[in-house]
Structures are given as structure tokens and as C-alpha cells.
Design an enzyme around this catalytic site. Structure first.
Site, PDB file in Angstrom:
ATOM      1  N   LYS A  44      32.522  40.901  30.782  1.00 19.01           N
ATOM      2  CA  LYS A  44      32.872  39.639  29.993  1.00 19.01           C
ATOM      3  C   LYS A  44      31.707  39.109  29.095  1.00 19.01           C
ATOM      4  O   LYS A  44      31.961  38.606  28.059  1.00 19.01           O
ATOM      5  CB  LYS A  44      33.220  38.678  31.128  1.00 19.01           C
ATOM      6  CG  LYS A  44      34.568  38.861  31.633  1.00 19.01           C
ATOM      7  CD  LYS A  44      34.980  38.015  32.842  1.00 19.01           C
ATOM      8  CE  LYS A  44      36.047  38.433  33.701  1.00 19.01           C
ATOM      9  NZ  LYS A  44      36.217  37.670  34.853  1.00 19.01           N
ATOM     10  N   GLN A  48      33.515  33.939  38.853  1.00 15.76           N
ATOM     11  CA  GLN A  48      34.274  35.049  39.222  1.00 15.76           C
ATOM     12  C   GLN A  48      34.417  35.173  40.464  1.00 15.76           C
ATOM     13  O   GLN A  48      33.989  34.700  41.564  1.00 15.76           O
ATOM     14  CB  GLN A  48      33.251  36.372  38.758  1.00 15.76           C
ATOM     15  CG  GLN A  48      33.484  37.674  39.098  1.00 15.76           C
ATOM     16  CD  GLN A  48      34.647  38.080  38.149  1.00 15.76           C
ATOM     17  OE1 GLN A  48      34.628  37.688  37.138  1.00 15.76           O
ATOM     18  NE2 GLN A  48      35.468  38.935  38.497  1.00 15.76           N
ATOM     19  N   ASP A  72      40.283  30.565  32.792  1.00 11.45           N
ATOM     20  CA  ASP A  72      41.115  31.582  33.581  1.00 11.45           C
ATOM     21  C   ASP A  72      42.570  31.090  33.790  1.00 11.45           C
ATOM     22  O   ASP A  72      43.409  32.026  34.276  1.00 11.45           O
ATOM     23  CB  ASP A  72      40.455  31.756  34.881  1.00 11.45           C
ATOM     24  CG  ASP A  72      39.652  32.918  34.997  1.00 11.45           C
ATOM     25  OD1 ASP A  72      39.901  33.798  34.503  1.00 11.45           O
ATOM     26  OD2 ASP A  72      38.622  33.079  35.956  1.00 11.45           O
TER      27      ASP A  72
END
Ligand code: GUN
Length: 278
Positions: free
Chosen positions: A52, A96, A119
Site C-alpha cells: 500500500k 490494517q 476502506d
């Protein structure tokens, strides 16, 4: 001839479009930054987080890295999220998953401001998706829509079957296919007469989380099959939820694993950072 959908190529197209857009907007004084938080040192998470950050660097997004020890308390993490929510220099916040067991994942995700929830996991964004309002959309299912569209596959009016009902993939996938005017059925591990339903699909999206679960007997001749699963066998070889060799001769288009859906997730995360919640 079966069309093998090349997720690597399509994700590169998306990244290059975003890179160009970021360069234009930066020239006008806009900045982009993604806060990436990892708690603990789970090796798979470290690989994802590294990828990422690399994608951010490629596109021209600043990444702010927070690598917190496993022992971090939930209160400490919530405090950091709160600071990042209030920092106008931070465009997006990514935590995460999975978080260590002593944390309540739902509570932590709820603390991220919906405006920075790149997200698309916050209930406000999930709700907006379900009623057709703008908002951040979960990256993997958003990536599947891009794969279909950029491969010239029409969704409108098609029988779409989603196998799997997770909050991250199955449910938002169904909502997105519906938004594209597909006729959508969601099935799962407890569905009766599963193959009867999957064999109706013009577009079958598989996210059941079991290696090579779907063989040719699940698939209508000429269907489009999208495989969201990723597993590693004892020999270290990657495979999906679909038995590619058995299924692919019966499809009009199919995604491979690796190189199908996987590369799209990060590309769509980058899209969310750049485009905001539109
Ligand atoms: N862990 C596995 N997939 C994901 C994802 O898409 N987002 C986050 N934040 N964590 C993950």
C-alpha cells in the site's frame, strides 16, 4: 475462447490514471496523504502494508506510517485515530486488519471518521452504499466492478450470483452489482441447492474462502467467473476459491489467481484516497 481477465494490467491502468490526476491536482496546490496503521508484526499484514505504501509513492500520495507494537492498548490506538481524524493534512486513514485479539475491531473501525474511511468499512459508508448515496466503497468489490467494466462485460440485466456474504466482500459486492442494475442473488455455506443457484449465474462472483471450492459443476456454460479467494497450498503455490483448470473451459471470461482480483484492491484503495467519498 475464454477471456482471461488481466487484473495486473487493469490495476496498472487505474494506477496510471490516478498518477496523472494527482499530478494535475498537485500542480493546483492540492495534497493527498494516507495514514497507514499496523498494530503488531503479522507477516502477511506487513506485506500488504508495504504494498500500500509503495502504491502511494507511485501515484504521488504521501503515506504516513504508524507501526505500533502488538501491546498497544485500544485506548492508545483510539487516541491516534482521533488525532488523525482531526488533522486536516490527512486525507485517509487505513487500519490494517486483523487487529490483535485484545482489541475490539468493530469499535476501532467505528472511530475512523466516515470522511476518511478509505476502506469503506464504517457503518455510515456501508449504509450509504446500501441506499445508493455517495460514500467510500470497500476496495475489493469496487475492484471487481472495474474488472468487469474495463473488460467490456455488461452487468445490467444480468443474473449475478455472489457466493459469500462477508461484510468486506460479499455484501458490498451484492450492493454494487445491484447499483449496476444486475439481478443479484447472494448465497453462502448454508444455502440449499447451491449449485442450482450458481448455475443460473451469468456473472458468478466467488468469495467463499475455501480453496478450489467451485468446480465446473457450479457453472453455467459461457458464464463470467470472478474469483476473489486467495490461498497458498503446502507447496507455496497460490490458488483461489475456484478450480481454474476445471472451470475456465466453460466460461466466457474468468479471473486467474494470482493476477486477477488481488491487484485491484490496492488500486481501488488509491482511487478512494484520490477521489474522496464521491
Ligand atoms: N486486511 C485484509 N484485507 C484488508 C483490507 O482490505 N483492508 C484492511 N484495512 N485490512 C485488511
Amino acid at each position: 475462447m475464454t477471456q482471461i481477465i488481466d487484473g495486473k494490467k487493469i490495476s496498472q491502468e487505474v494506477r496510471d490514471e490516478l498518477k496523472e490526476k494527482v499530478a494535475t491536482l498537485k500542480a493546483r496546490g492540492k495534497t493527498f496523504s494516507l495514514a497507514v496503521i499496523q498494530v503488531g508484526d503479522d507477516p502477511a499484514s506487513s506485506v500488504y502494508v508495504g504494498n500500500k505504501k509503495k502504491a502511494c509513492a507511485y501515484i504521488g500520495i504521501e503515506s504516513l506510517s504508524y507501526e505500533l507494537p502488538r501491546e498497544t492498548t485500544q485506548e492508545e490506538l483510539l487516541k491516534l485515530v482521533d488525532e488523525l481524524n482531526g488533522n486536516p493534512g490527512v486525507s485517509g486513514i487505513l487500519i490494517q486488519l486483523p487487529l490483535p485479539e485484545h482489541m475490539d475491531e468493530d469499535k476501532v473501525l467505528l472511530a475512523i471518521s466516515p470522511e476518511k474511511d478509505v476502506d469503506g468499512f464504517h457503518p455510515v459508508n456501508v449504509g450509504n452504499l446500501s441506499i445508493g448515496r455517495p460514500g467510500f466503497v470497500s476496495c475489493t468489490p469496487a475492484g471487481v466492478i472495474q474488472l468487469l467494466k474495463r473488460s467490456g462485460i455488461q452487468i445490467e440485466g444480468k443474473e449475478c450470483v455472489v457466493l459469500g456474504r462477508s461484510n468486506i466482500v460479499g455484501k458490498p459486492m451484492a450492493m454494487l452489482l445491484l447499483r449496476e442494475n444486475g439481478t443479484v442473488t447472494v448465497c453462502h455455506s448454508r444455502t440449499k441447492n447451491l449449485k442450482e443457484i450458481t448455475r443460473r449465474a451469468d456473472i458468478l462472483v466467488v468469495a467463499i474462502g475455501r480453496p478450489k471450492y467451485v468446480d465446473a459443476s457450479f457453472v453455467k456454460e459461457g458464464a463470467v467467473v470472478i474469483d476473489v479467494g486467495i490461498h497458498r497450498n503446502e507447496a507455496g503455490k497460490l490458488c483461489g476459491d475456484v478450480d481454474f483448470d476445471s472451470v475456465s473451459p466453460h466460461t466466457s471470461a474468468i479471473t486467474p489467481v494470482p493476477g486477477g482480483v488481488g491487484p485491484m484492491t490496492i488500486a481501488m484503495l488509491m482511487h478512494n484516497v484520490v477521489e474522496g467519498s464521491r
